[in-house]
Motif scaffolding. Structure first.
Motif, PDB file in Angstrom:
ATOM      1  N   ILE A 361       0.836  -1.204   0.000  1.00 41.34           N
ATOM      2  CA  ILE A 361       0.000   0.000   0.000  1.00 41.34           C
ATOM      3  C   ILE A 361       0.868   1.251   0.000  1.00 41.34           C
ATOM      4  O   ILE A 361       0.616   2.214  -0.748  1.00 41.34           O
ATOM      5  CB  ILE A 361      -0.948  -0.024   1.214  1.00 41.34           C
ATOM      6  CG1 ILE A 361      -2.015  -1.112   1.038  1.00 41.34           C
ATOM      7  CG2 ILE A 361      -1.608   1.345   1.424  1.00 41.34           C
ATOM      8  CD1 ILE A 361      -2.789  -1.426   2.296  1.00 41.34           C
ATOM      9  N   SER A 364       2.464   2.172  -3.336  1.00 43.07           N
ATOM     10  CA  SER A 364       1.550   2.474  -4.435  1.00 43.07           C
ATOM     11  C   SER A 364       1.111   3.933  -4.404  1.00 43.07           C
ATOM     12  O   SER A 364       0.636   4.426  -3.378  1.00 43.07           O
ATOM     13  CB  SER A 364       0.308   1.576  -4.348  1.00 43.07           C
ATOM     14  OG  SER A 364      -0.688   2.005  -5.247  1.00 43.07           O
ATOM     15  N   THR A 367      -4.043   3.446  -5.994  1.00 44.41           N
ATOM     16  CA  THR A 367      -4.623   2.217  -5.445  1.00 44.41           C
ATOM     17  C   THR A 367      -6.122   2.171  -5.701  1.00 44.41           C
ATOM     18  O   THR A 367      -6.824   3.171  -5.524  1.00 44.41           O
ATOM     19  CB  THR A 367      -4.359   2.120  -3.930  1.00 44.41           C
ATOM     20  OG1 THR A 367      -2.948   2.077  -3.706  1.00 44.41           O
ATOM     21  CG2 THR A 367      -5.012   0.880  -3.338  1.00 44.41           C
ATOM     22  N   ARG A 395      -4.584   8.230   1.564  1.00 47.12           N
ATOM     23  CA  ARG A 395      -3.528   8.291   0.553  1.00 47.12           C
ATOM     24  C   ARG A 395      -3.912   9.158  -0.647  1.00 47.12           C
ATOM     25  O   ARG A 395      -3.202   9.187  -1.654  1.00 47.12           O
ATOM     26  CB  ARG A 395      -3.210   6.873   0.078  1.00 47.12           C
ATOM     27  CG  ARG A 395      -2.739   5.927   1.179  1.00 47.12           C
ATOM     28  CD  ARG A 395      -1.267   6.081   1.457  1.00 47.12           C
ATOM     29  NE  ARG A 395      -0.465   5.603   0.326  1.00 47.12           N
ATOM     30  CZ  ARG A 395       0.795   5.943   0.111  1.00 47.12           C
ATOM     31  NH1 ARG A 395       1.417   6.774   0.944  1.00 47.12           N
ATOM     32  NH2 ARG A 395       1.455   5.451  -0.928  1.00 47.12           N
TER      33      ARG A 395
END
Length: 761
Positions: A361, A364, A367, A395
């Motif tokens: 995660i 990346s 995502t 994120r």
């Protein structure tokens, strides 16, 4: 020439089981698929029909809602899609002679597989229980005029419009769905339950609260551009096979894939793409990390991941959080309490597995999280999906190319039906627009969803059930309660192409109204018509059948609704129902003035491939929520606690079915053939419970109401499920799901978390 349908009902309680192994998804389907298609349609019809599936000038597959790209393969269908087409385009026919030979009592003993294999229904049929004293109840042919007369008689006799229920399945077109909800509201009710209530209602509830729109935020191109794709609670190989091609393309472009599921699934392990030479022989290993999670542990997993992201310096997108979100502090405070030990207990995972997922995660930039029923059918489903959104918001992965939320819808046009207003809790703005356009006064009170509709039938508060497609009895929970409730109705009506269990469980009066399918030509007074559908990613496109209808007595779904409206509402209705039946373009013109995003509908849908609906979070990073921003949430973490000596059962599909439609008795990817009454149990759990591989057991569900719900005669299959978990096929196990066991907020049946004990068969 197609083969005749089966004359007897095959034994389904003696399946053969080979040692469980994961076959590669894809290639083995070709010969099997063509064999089924030839049996149903014959050689020439198979070629003429399958080559039009999902083509820009063809018809939309009546199976799943997975989108097509701009460039289409010559064979743009999957194994189960071909089976769905074959059963609809079959040369087998269910005529009045069939019903004369099979009274209601006989139909009630037949399996769903046998009923579906009989073929297309050719004429309207009416059943009146007890009409002929001493004789068996059976369906008899009636004219369309008589059918609509019966409907009008029963609807106008109700004490209140809210005693009527208007159910919709996902395959209904946009045009038919719009007319159906318009009729219901002009009649005076918002009782518009639909199949979304049983599948992605939890997704819609969670997404509407968090990002402001209850749909996914990604396109097919976004999947191809992602760095990381998390597939949680979903089995693409069986339920959305064409998704495997998108995952393969993403993988080839460098994406990594995490699969989160209680069972290992063939599709996400290795995909042999029959469309490419390399794929046919070598295949692609799709999953980089398989997290074999315990059923219902997903919220705990995502909460801990969110804690770890927050604690990792520089891992959150601070500018996005500051400018576009609300509630970060509440989430951060709740996440701080996430506990490793509790998470490992809830999920059954190891610390290294979770740490590996975290590393993927953090690596990346783009995502996507995809999910399906494995996340939506638990008591805490809405909170779980909110936690998924939290991870993406932290994120900045909403409104960024190659990133976002991807609830993978099931039935073709299930999302479009909701867009057209099939919803028991409509937005006031939608009703205001509908009223302005048609000069009516829509009811404002909330109607019944599926669970509340069954409760209303059970309690005598509803008396008429009109189902536009689907298999209401087969799809709903608590089978014995549901069937008893439906038998209390004054009238049940099913608009159908083929037989299913719902035709054998009726009200005092029952109608079967045969309709055109996706494969059929639709010619009305103004000429050949087409309908439109919306796929799982908000693309709207045309669907045009190419086959002569199965019978000259069939009506299209828009025609059925229009004629019913004229019969029920009479001359007092100013709605131009005749015009709507004559020319579907007139329906689309009205849709364009009521439903946002459909402006200039007729012109836009004339473009090959259709058009994409607007999506504010994706297109503008604008979030139409109550706060005007994307909302972090911080619900308490929940997961199922299972008493000693019990397992947590999830219902699921075999590879040889789609929703409640059974195409065959094999589950090739799981090594199970010749039957469906099997329960998959981890060998270690089976040893502790004394369940020998191949032995037979009754499944008994346990819930707080103390009612015994029993599914008898299941063969035990030792299978590598997550510890403490079991799995079995629906609709056979729907009997175990309590009607009142539902998800908080969405009221979706909790079919993926049923506590069961095992008793000798």
């Amino acid at each position: 020439m197609a083969t005749k349908p089966p004359t007897g009902d095959p034994v389904q309680d003696s399946p053969q089981v080979t040692p469980p192994k994961q076959a590669a998804a894809g290639l083995p389907a070709i010969g099997h698929t063509l064999r089924i298609a030839h049996q149903q349609m014959g050689m020439a019809r198979t070629a003429r029909t399958l080559l039009k599936v999902n083509q820009k000038d063809g018809f939309d597959c009546p199976g799943c809602a997975w989108p097509e790209g701009d460039k289409r393969h010559t064979a743009e269908f999957c194994e189960n899609g071909a089976k769905a087409v074959a059963e609809e385009a079959t040369l087998r026919r269910v005529t009045p002679a069939f019903f004369a030979a099979h009274p209601l009592a006989d139909l009630a003993t037949r399996s769903g597989y046998w009923l579906g294999q009989q073929g297309r229904i050719t004429e309207p049929m009416l059943l009146e229980r007890g009409a002929t004293p001493g004789d068996e109840d059976r369906y008899v042919p009636v004219s369309w005029e008589k059918a609509f007369e019966v409907i009008a008689e029963e609807l106008t006799a109700l004490d209140s419009p809210d005693e009527a229920l208007f159910y919709t399945s996902g395959r209904t077109s946009n045009e038919a769905a719009f007319l159906f909800q318009l009729f219901a509201r002009e009649f005076g009710t918002n009782n518009l339950p639909d199949c979304s209530n049983m599948c992605h209602e939890s997704s819609g509830s969670a997404l509407t609260e968090t990002i402001g729109i209850g749909k996914g935020s990604v396109s097919l191109e976004d999947l191809h551009r992602a760095d990381l794709i998390i597939v949680a609670g979903q089995n693409p190989g069986t339920n959305h096979p064409r998704m495997l091609s998108a995952l393969e393309k993403a993988k080839t472009a460098g994406a990594r894939i995490i699969s989160v599921n209680p069972l290992p699934e063939a599709g996400t392990e290795r995909f042999k793409n029959p469309q490419t030479p390399i794929g046919m022989f070598r295949g692609t290993a799709l999953t980089d990390l398989f997290l074999q999670i315990r059923i219902g542990g997903d919220q705990a997993l995502f909460r801990l991941l969110n804690k770890l992201v927050i604690e990792t310096g520089g891992a959150t997108d601070e500018s996005f959080i500051r400018e576009h979100t609300h509630g970060y502090e509440d989430l951060a405070a709740a996440a701080e309490d996430a506990d490793w030990d509790e998470t490992l207990t809830a999920t059954g995972l190891t610390r290294p597995e979770i740490e590996q997922a975290l590393a993927m995660i953090l690596a990346s930039e783009r995502t996507i999280v995809c999910w399906a029923m494995g996340l939506t059918q638990h008591k805490h489903s809405v909170a779980t999906i909110r936690e998924v959104v939290n991870l993406l918001l932290l994120r900045g992965n909403i409104g960024r190319p190659g990133a976002g939320v991807c609830p993978v819808r099931g039935h073709s046009n299930v999302q479009g039906d909701r867009t057209m207003g099939i919803f028991e809790r409509p937005a006031p703005a939608f009703l205001d627009a509908l009223d302005r356009e048609f000069g009516i006064t829509s009811p404002r009170g909330h109607g019944f969803d599926v669970v509340r509709s069954i409760q209303a039938l059970r309690d005598g508060r509803a008396k008429v059930l009109f189902a536009m497609g689907g298999n209401f009895v087969g799809a709903t929970p608590d089978t014995e309660v549901t069937e008893a409730a439906i038998r209390r109705a004054a009238l049940t009506v099913h608009v159908s192409t083929k037989l299913n269990r719902s035709h054998a469980v009726t009200g005092r009066r029952a109608l079967i109204l045969p309709t055109l399918g996706r494969t059929d030509k639709d010619v009305q007074e103004s000429g050949k018509q087409f309908v439109t559908v919306e796929d799982s990613m908000g693309m709207v496109h045309a669907s045009r059948g190419n086959l002569a209808p199965a019978s000259p007595h069939l009506l299209s779904e828009p025609a059925i609704v229009a004629r019913m409206a004229r019969a029920v509402l009479g001359p007092a209705s100013a709605t131009p129902w005749e015009e709507f039946e004559r020319d579907y373009a007139s329906i689309r013109e009205r849709i364009s003035r009521v439903v946002p995003g459909f402006e200039d509908f007729n012109a836009k849908v004339a473009r090959p491939g259709g058009f994409q609906l607007p999506h504010a979070p994706r297109d503008e990073r604008r979030f139409p929520t109550k706060t005007g921003k994307a909302n972090f949430t911080a619900a308490p973490v929940e997961y199922p606690r299972v008493p000693a000596g019990r397992l947590l059962l999830q219902t699921l599909r075999s590879h040889d079915q789609y929703n409640t439609t059974i195409y065959g008795l094999d589950d090739r990817y799981r090594g199970i053939t010749g039957g469906r009454r099997v329960v998959m149990v981890n060998p270690a759990d089976a040893a502790e419970l004394g369940l020998a591989d191949g032995s037979y057991t009754d499944l008994v569900s346990e819930w707080k109401d103390g009612v015994e719900r029993r599914a008898p005669g299941f063969r035990v299959v030792h299978y590598p499920t997550a510890r403490g978990c079991a799995a079995a096929y629906y609709p056979e196990t729907n009997v175990l799901v309590p009607l009142d066991s539902t998800a908080d907020v969405s009221n979706t049946p909790a079919s993926k978390s049923v506590v069961v004990r095992f008793e000798p068969a």
